[in-house]
Design a protein around this motif. Structure first.
Motif, PDB file in Angstrom:
ATOM      1  N   ASN A 466       8.676  -3.147  27.397  1.00  0.00           N
ATOM      2  CA  ASN A 466       8.650  -1.854  28.085  1.00  0.00           C
ATOM      3  C   ASN A 466       8.071  -0.764  27.178  1.00  0.00           C
ATOM      4  O   ASN A 466       7.987  -0.919  25.955  1.00  0.00           O
ATOM      5  CB  ASN A 466      10.044  -1.466  28.584  1.00  0.00           C
ATOM      6  N   THR A 467       7.699   0.333  27.794  1.00  0.00           N
ATOM      7  CA  THR A 467       7.035   1.425  27.076  1.00  0.00           C
ATOM      8  C   THR A 467       7.940   2.049  26.028  1.00  0.00           C
ATOM      9  O   THR A 467       7.495   2.404  24.927  1.00  0.00           O
ATOM     10  CB  THR A 467       6.577   2.509  28.072  1.00  0.00           C
ATOM     11  N   GLU A 468       9.224   2.194  26.322  1.00  0.00           N
ATOM     12  CA  GLU A 468      10.153   2.822  25.377  1.00  0.00           C
ATOM     13  C   GLU A 468      10.228   2.035  24.081  1.00  0.00           C
ATOM     14  O   GLU A 468      10.171   2.610  22.987  1.00  0.00           O
ATOM     15  CB  GLU A 468      11.541   2.916  26.006  1.00  0.00           C
ATOM     16  N   ASP A 469      10.353   0.711  24.179  1.00  0.00           N
ATOM     17  CA  ASP A 469      10.447  -0.113  22.973  1.00  0.00           C
ATOM     18  C   ASP A 469       9.128  -0.104  22.201  1.00  0.00           C
ATOM     19  O   ASP A 469       9.117  -0.061  20.965  1.00  0.00           O
ATOM     20  CB  ASP A 469      10.828  -1.540  23.342  1.00  0.00           C
ATOM     21  N   ARG A 470       8.020  -0.137  22.926  1.00  0.00           N
ATOM     22  CA  ARG A 470       6.724  -0.111  22.241  1.00  0.00           C
ATOM     23  C   ARG A 470       6.499   1.215  21.528  1.00  0.00           C
ATOM     24  O   ARG A 470       5.983   1.247  20.397  1.00  0.00           O
ATOM     25  CB  ARG A 470       5.601  -0.366  23.253  1.00  0.00           C
ATOM     26  N   ASP A 471       6.898   2.304  22.145  1.00  0.00           N
ATOM     27  CA  ASP A 471       6.782   3.613  21.495  1.00  0.00           C
ATOM     28  C   ASP A 471       7.665   3.678  20.247  1.00  0.00           C
ATOM     29  O   ASP A 471       7.271   4.259  19.229  1.00  0.00           O
ATOM     30  CB  ASP A 471       7.175   4.730  22.465  1.00  0.00           C
ATOM     31  N   SER A 474       5.896   1.753  17.525  1.00  0.00           N
ATOM     32  CA  SER A 474       4.721   2.510  17.062  1.00  0.00           C
ATOM     33  C   SER A 474       5.128   3.667  16.158  1.00  0.00           C
ATOM     34  O   SER A 474       4.576   3.852  15.066  1.00  0.00           O
ATOM     35  CB  SER A 474       3.928   3.051  18.259  1.00  0.00           C
ATOM     36  N   ARG A 498      -1.056  -2.678  19.054  1.00  0.00           N
ATOM     37  CA  ARG A 498      -1.577  -1.870  20.169  1.00  0.00           C
ATOM     38  C   ARG A 498      -2.619  -2.651  20.965  1.00  0.00           C
ATOM     39  O   ARG A 498      -2.622  -2.625  22.208  1.00  0.00           O
ATOM     40  CB  ARG A 498      -2.151  -0.569  19.634  1.00  0.00           C
ATOM     41  N   TRP A 501      -0.718  -5.463  22.919  1.00  0.00           N
ATOM     42  CA  TRP A 501      -0.010  -4.977  24.106  1.00  0.00           C
ATOM     43  C   TRP A 501      -0.997  -4.693  25.245  1.00  0.00           C
ATOM     44  O   TRP A 501      -0.713  -4.986  26.407  1.00  0.00           O
ATOM     45  CB  TRP A 501       0.777  -3.721  23.765  1.00  0.00           C
TER      46      TRP A 501
END
Length: 520
Positions: A466-471, A474, A498, A501
């Motif tokens: 999900n976006t939250e974990d990837r952010d 990062s 990046r 993903w």
């Protein structure tokens, strides 16, 4: 004999009036005021640039130096042979005679100083480097949770070039990190001096290494040559991500020249063993973030007992990896290679995976932490637990799914609805590692050791992350990279993640499709 009070007061007054002490000066209250670090100017004379003061750029010697009785080193290296012949020619008239005589005296002053002696402190470059280290490097090393280095490292004799290289590497790294990318020396004049110093020390250390390879024992032995290669590897991982691979290959070539790993290990030389421990750790971790078909070959010659011997002899608090986990990491990667080469059967893979995972789970972080200094035992146990979860997840992501499923079934791993047994294993272990890492959110700048676990967690987010974990991954990797002590690992791993993903792919080798340094 102690200086008189009057003499000491005169010295203080002179410093206060000039306002240009080399580092400190007294305030009106008698306390010491620390002079702020400032970038060296590039257009003044060498002496004013070293003292970090404004130069009037007078030629051939500036008036600022002359008025203070200082040795003006001019604007380039001057030797007796470089005194212009024209200055020594007979004057054409009386008016020219005094002018030419004065110019000759200035040239001689530039060469020999006052009364044949330099009033400037000797080894000024080393003094500047020591001051910079204490102001800009030491405090960051003290901030590291697992580091206890609090004093100036050895910086004289044989260690001089290494120390100067350490300082110049950090100055260059800080400069390009401030711009968010790596820069060249001519892009930012403020680090031109650091780049020049870096090149000088690199050339010097390479000359020592070459002497060791030639067998010139009067200059360098094999132990010092190995250490020299490790030194340039370490600092190039900080400032130049393009050449680290060549340094490791050079190290392996020298080991073979010395008779191979077995011959080197049999020497029982602490100096050589310390170097082996350091390079081996770097190489084993790099091999995890390299394709199975493009490994650093040669390190598989180290046995499990070799690893235990080297790690126990030289524990490295900055890299909280218990020996059993290092061995498991090495063997998991070697199994990846055998699978890629089709040199083992499916049954052998299944059996080996169960054995390796059993060893990882059996590793006790608390027991290992007790071998560390008392002050960091609790932190060491926590970090070791994170690495334990990361090593297991690395194996799950990089080995055949059928072997992972076989292990999960044999160990009674729970199965969630609408998910395969492999997906259940991958997601549950990803959650465990992320939970451990989230506990340090917003604090990763001082936790460089956690770069590799973050890279593993990031690779687990391919496909369905999900976006939250990837952010979170990062931001954490960027935070680590911004630490002045960090090498190139965090930013290189982030670039790979990046792209991974965005591709929608899920295989480990699709993420790390080329050898990638993954330590900070």
């Amino acid at each position: 004999m102690q200086p008189s009070t009057e003499h000491a007061q005169n010295s203080v007054d002179a410093t206060s009036r000039d306002g240009e002490g080399v580092g400190t000066e007294l305030t009106d209250k008698g306390t010491i005021r620390q002079k702020r670090w400032a970038p060296r100017g590039r257009t003044g004379c060498l002496t004013c640039r070293a003292r970090r003061v404004k130069c009037d750029e007078g030629k051939p010697a500036c008036r600022r130096c002359l008025s203070r009785g200082l040795y003006c080193r001019g604007y380039e290296s001057v030797t007796p042979a470089t005194i212009p012949i024209a200055l020594q020619a007979p004057p054409q008239n009386e008016d020219d005679q005094d002018d030419i005589h004065a110019r000759i005296m200035i040239q001689k002053f530039m060469i020999y100083g006052v009364n044949g002696h330099e009033p400037e402190p000797p080894d000024w470059e080393l003094m500047e480097a020591a001051r910079y280290y204490l102001h800009h490097i030491a405090r960051h090393r003290q901030e590291q949770l697992m580091t206890q280095e609090t004093v100036l490292p050895p910086c004289h004799g044989r260690n001089r070039a290494i120390f100067l290289l350490d300082v110049s590497s950090h100055r260059i790294a800080i400069a390009y990190k401030s711009g968010g990318r790596q820069i060249k020396a001519n892009e930012k004049s403020s680090i031109g001096g650091a780049c020049a110093s870096h090149s000088r020390q690199m050339v010097f250390i390479l000359s020592i290494i070459n002497a060791g390879i030639r067998g010139d024992l009067a200059v360098c032995d094999n132990a010092r040559a190995l250490r020299g290669i490790f030194t340039i590897l370490l600092f190039d991982l900080m400032v130049d991500a393009r050449v680290w691979h060549a340094h490791i290959l050079g190290y392996l070539a020298l080991v073979q020249h010395m008779g191979g790993v077995r011959a080197v290990m049999s020497q029982n030389d602490k100096y050589i063993d310390l170097t082996q421990r350091s390079v081996l750790t770097i190489a084993l971790v790099i091999n995890t973030t390299s394709p199975a078909s493009n490994q650093l070959r040669g390190f598989e010659a180290y046995t499990d007992n070799d690893v235990i011997k080297l790690v126990n002899a030289f524990p490295r608090p900055g890299f909280p990896f218990p020996p059993l986990l290092i061995i498991a990491l090495k063997n998991l990667t070697q199994l990846r290679v055998r699978v890629a080469e089709a040199s083992c059967t499916k049954q052998d893979v299944d059996i080996t995976v169960r054995s390796l995972f059993r060893n990882v789970n059996a590793c006790s972080a608390e027991v290992w932490a007790k071998t560390m200094d008392f002050e960091i035992q609790k932190v060491a146990a926590t970090f070791a637990g994170i690495f334990q979860a990361a090593v297991l997840l690395y194996g799950i992501l990089s080995l055949p799914r059928s072997a992972i499923a076989s292990w999960a079934i044999a160990s009674g791993h729970p199965v969630e609805k609408n998910m395969t047994i492999y997906e259940c294993v991958r997601v549950s272990h990803r959650r465990k590692l992320l939970k451990l890492l989230y506990a340090y959110k917003d604090t990763f700048r001082s936790l460089l050791a956690l770069n590799w676990p973050l890279a593993v967690a990031g690779a687990s987010l391919g496909g369905d992350g999900n976006t939250e974990d990837r952010d979170f991954i990062s931001e954490s990797l960027l935070d680590i990279w911004k630490n002045p002590l960090s090498q190139c690992g965090p930013i290189l791993c982030l670039e790979k993640l990046r792209a991974f993903w965005a591709s929608g792919k899920t295989a480990w080798d699709d993420c790390f499709y080329e050898p990638t340094p993954s330590l900070a």
